[in-house]
Design a protein around this motif. Structure first.
Motif, mmCIF file in Angstrom:
data_model
loop_
_atom_site.group_PDB
_atom_site.id
_atom_site.type_symbol
_atom_site.label_atom_id
_atom_site.label_comp_id
_atom_site.label_asym_id
_atom_site.label_seq_id
_atom_site.Cartn_x
_atom_site.Cartn_y
_atom_site.Cartn_z
ATOM 1 N N PRO A 244 0.754 -1.435 -0.158
ATOM 2 C CA PRO A 244 -0.036 -0.094 0.207
ATOM 3 C C PRO A 244 0.841 1.153 0.085
ATOM 4 C CG PRO A 244 0.135 -0.947 2.247
ATOM 5 C CD PRO A 244 0.762 -1.930 1.146
ATOM 6 N N ALA A 245 1.460 1.622 -1.284
ATOM 7 C CA ALA A 245 2.293 2.743 -1.448
ATOM 8 C C ALA A 245 2.285 3.278 -2.734
ATOM 9 C CB ALA A 245 3.631 2.505 -0.770
ATOM 10 N N THR A 246 2.469 4.385 -2.844
ATOM 11 C CA THR A 246 2.541 5.060 -4.401
ATOM 12 C C THR A 246 3.855 5.679 -3.923
ATOM 13 O OG1 THR A 246 1.797 7.278 -3.691
ATOM 14 C CG2 THR A 246 0.024 5.625 -4.218
ATOM 15 N N ALA A 247 4.363 6.363 -5.226
ATOM 16 C CA ALA A 247 5.335 7.319 -5.250
ATOM 17 C C ALA A 247 5.437 8.438 -4.101
ATOM 18 C CB ALA A 247 5.890 7.851 -6.580
ATOM 19 N N ARG A 248 4.542 8.882 -3.556
ATOM 20 C CA ARG A 248 4.361 9.884 -2.676
ATOM 21 C C ARG A 248 4.128 9.554 -1.284
ATOM 22 N NH1 ARG A 248 0.837 11.861 -7.193
ATOM 23 N NH2 ARG A 248 -0.845 11.048 -5.960
ATOM 24 N N VAL B 115 9.742 1.382 3.279
ATOM 25 C CA VAL B 115 9.457 1.891 2.033
ATOM 26 C C VAL B 115 9.717 3.221 2.173
ATOM 27 C CG1 VAL B 115 7.669 2.485 0.302
ATOM 28 C CG2 VAL B 115 7.927 -0.018 1.161
ATOM 29 N N GLU B 116 10.476 3.911 1.357
ATOM 30 C CA GLU B 116 10.828 5.440 1.375
ATOM 31 C C GLU B 116 9.863 6.062 0.796
ATOM 32 O OE1 GLU B 116 14.478 6.535 -0.262
ATOM 33 O OE2 GLU B 116 15.689 5.400 0.988
ATOM 34 N N ALA B 117 9.129 7.103 1.536
ATOM 35 C CA ALA B 117 8.013 7.843 1.154
ATOM 36 C C ALA B 117 8.087 9.289 1.597
ATOM 37 C CB ALA B 117 6.849 7.237 1.366
ATOM 38 N N ALA B 118 7.630 10.247 0.765
ATOM 39 C CA ALA B 118 7.730 11.671 1.495
ATOM 40 C C ALA B 118 6.777 11.765 2.695
ATOM 41 C CB ALA B 118 7.158 12.583 0.387
ATOM 42 N N ARG B 119 5.542 10.800 2.523
ATOM 43 C CA ARG B 119 4.572 10.815 3.643
ATOM 44 C C ARG B 119 4.183 9.697 3.828
ATOM 45 N NH1 ARG B 119 -1.065 12.053 3.804
ATOM 46 N NH2 ARG B 119 -1.050 12.178 1.657
ATOM 47 N N TYR B 120 3.871 9.120 5.257
ATOM 48 C CA TYR B 120 3.196 8.161 5.966
ATOM 49 C C TYR B 120 1.726 8.197 6.272
ATOM 50 C CZ TYR B 120 7.770 6.177 5.287
ATOM 51 O OH TYR B 120 9.064 5.917 4.591
ATOM 52 N N VAL C 230 -7.895 3.842 1.716
ATOM 53 C CA VAL C 230 -7.367 4.870 0.929
ATOM 54 C C VAL C 230 -6.202 5.465 1.557
ATOM 55 C CG1 VAL C 230 -7.730 6.861 -0.231
ATOM 56 C CG2 VAL C 230 -9.880 5.604 -0.002
ATOM 57 N N ILE C 231 -4.991 5.237 0.572
ATOM 58 C CA ILE C 231 -3.624 5.840 0.876
ATOM 59 C C ILE C 231 -3.185 7.087 0.070
ATOM 60 C CG2 ILE C 231 -1.165 4.989 0.782
ATOM 61 C CD1 ILE C 231 -2.895 3.350 2.693
ATOM 62 N N ASP C 232 -3.582 7.170 -1.302
ATOM 63 C CA ASP C 232 -3.393 8.371 -1.962
ATOM 64 C C ASP C 232 -4.640 8.770 -2.818
ATOM 65 O OD1 ASP C 232 -1.796 10.532 -2.942
ATOM 66 O OD2 ASP C 232 -0.582 9.174 -3.779
ATOM 67 N N ARG C 233 -4.641 9.969 -3.400
ATOM 68 C CA ARG C 233 -5.561 10.330 -4.227
ATOM 69 C C ARG C 233 -5.051 11.108 -5.320
ATOM 70 N NH1 ARG C 233 -10.824 9.992 -2.054
ATOM 71 N NH2 ARG C 233 -10.826 9.506 0.181
ATOM 72 N N GLU C 234 -5.493 10.982 -6.609
ATOM 73 C CA GLU C 234 -5.005 11.734 -7.741
ATOM 74 C C GLU C 234 -6.149 11.900 -8.869
ATOM 75 O OE1 GLU C 234 -1.841 10.644 -11.142
ATOM 76 O OE2 GLU C 234 -0.931 10.322 -8.895
ATOM 77 N N HIS C 235 -6.257 12.988 -9.219
ATOM 78 C CA HIS C 235 -7.292 13.411 -10.172
ATOM 79 C C HIS C 235 -8.562 12.515 -10.245
ATOM 80 C CE1 HIS C 235 -4.117 15.666 -11.753
ATOM 81 N NE2 HIS C 235 -3.195 14.566 -12.024
#
Length: 271
Positions: free
Chosen positions: A7-11, A21-26, A61-66
């Motif tokens: 459960p991770a995106t690039a952000r 996992v490296e991420a800008a935010r958790y 939900v972990i991230d949102r985009e468009h």
């Protein structure tokens, strides 16, 4: 790490991945629920279908985009993107659809207009009853088609039989269309048995068994394909050969798949 289960995106990554996992935010994620009968779980925003989720499935939900939400399905840990419009606040389902298919009706009578079709495994919150119908926030569902969550079937082969004749659909998870691993997952989940979504992940289920000693409910695998043993002669599977869910003699299927370039049986498992 397997991206299907991470459960991770690039952000953004789920907080359980901190240090891995490296991420800008958790984030702990936002708990949501699928509010439409069926939705595609996508590999990318507006991308290709990987799997499908059903009404009442939990989703973090972990991230949102468009207009899309990335997250993880509660039923099997599978990750992907859903349109934000198919998600809503969790209402806490109480029952699940235990018939091959059902409908939601505007009113509690058979002559009423149906508003949606439901597949086996969909989950609803029952708030009351009216005659032969269960009332839900979305409308009325025949009570005979529902079971309380936790009241599972006991034979996954019997469940798989309910999908006979369903069309083959790559990544499908419903009576409207499903693939080989979707059939196996639906059958096992309806019996209360945990089951991952894809056939390579299902290779970890249960214990290995010898091909000469297969029993009812055992799983037989090829590269990229899985079927369920019915008895000493037959198996059931959702197959692109004929584009349907069908019964087939096991020995014939083994020979046919090899002849068509699908290779030999790679494993057999007893869930």
């Amino acid at each position: 790490m397997d991206s299907r289960l991470t459960p991770a995106t690039a952000r953004v990554a789920h907080e359980s991945l901190r240090g891995r996992v490296e991420a800008a935010r958790y984030t702990p994620g936002e708990v949501a629920e699928v509010v439409v009968p069926l939705a595609d779980l996508l590999a990318a925003p507006d991308g290709a279908r990987d799997r499908q989720v059903l009404l009442g499935d939990g989703f973090t939900v972990i991230d949102r985009e468009h207009g899309f939400a990335f997250g993880q399905a509660a039923k099997d840990g599978y990750c992907g993107w859903l349109r934000e419009t198919v998600l809503g606040p969790p209402v806490g389902p109480t029952h699940w659809v235990a018939a091959p298919a059902s409908h939601i009706y505007r009113a509690p009578r058979v002559q009423a207009q149906e508003t949606a079709s439901l597949s086996l495994g969909a989950r609803v919150r029952v708030t009351g009853t009216s005659g032969a119908f269960a009332e839900t926030p979305l409308g009325f569902v025949p009570s005979a088609h529902l079971r309380p969550i936790g009241d599972w079937f006991t034979d996954p082969v019997d469940v798989a039989h309910q999908f006979l004749g369903s069309p083959y659909l790559w990544g499908g998870n419903s009576r409207a269309g499903l693939d080989c691993s979707g059939l196996v997952q639906a059958a096992l989940l309806a019996c209360g048995w945990p089951c991952p979504a894809d056939s390579d992940l299902q290779l970890a289920l249960g214990q290995p068994v010898d091909q000469t000693g297969l029993m009812r409910g055992d799983l037989i695998f090829w590269k990229g394909h899985v079927a369920m043993i019915v008895d000493g002669e037959m198996m059931i599977h959702a197959t692109a050969h004929g584009m349907t869910t069908r019964l087939e003699p096991t020995a014939r299927a083994i020979a046919r798949i090899a002849a068509q370039g699908g290779g030999p049986v790679t494993a057999c498992r007893r869930p």
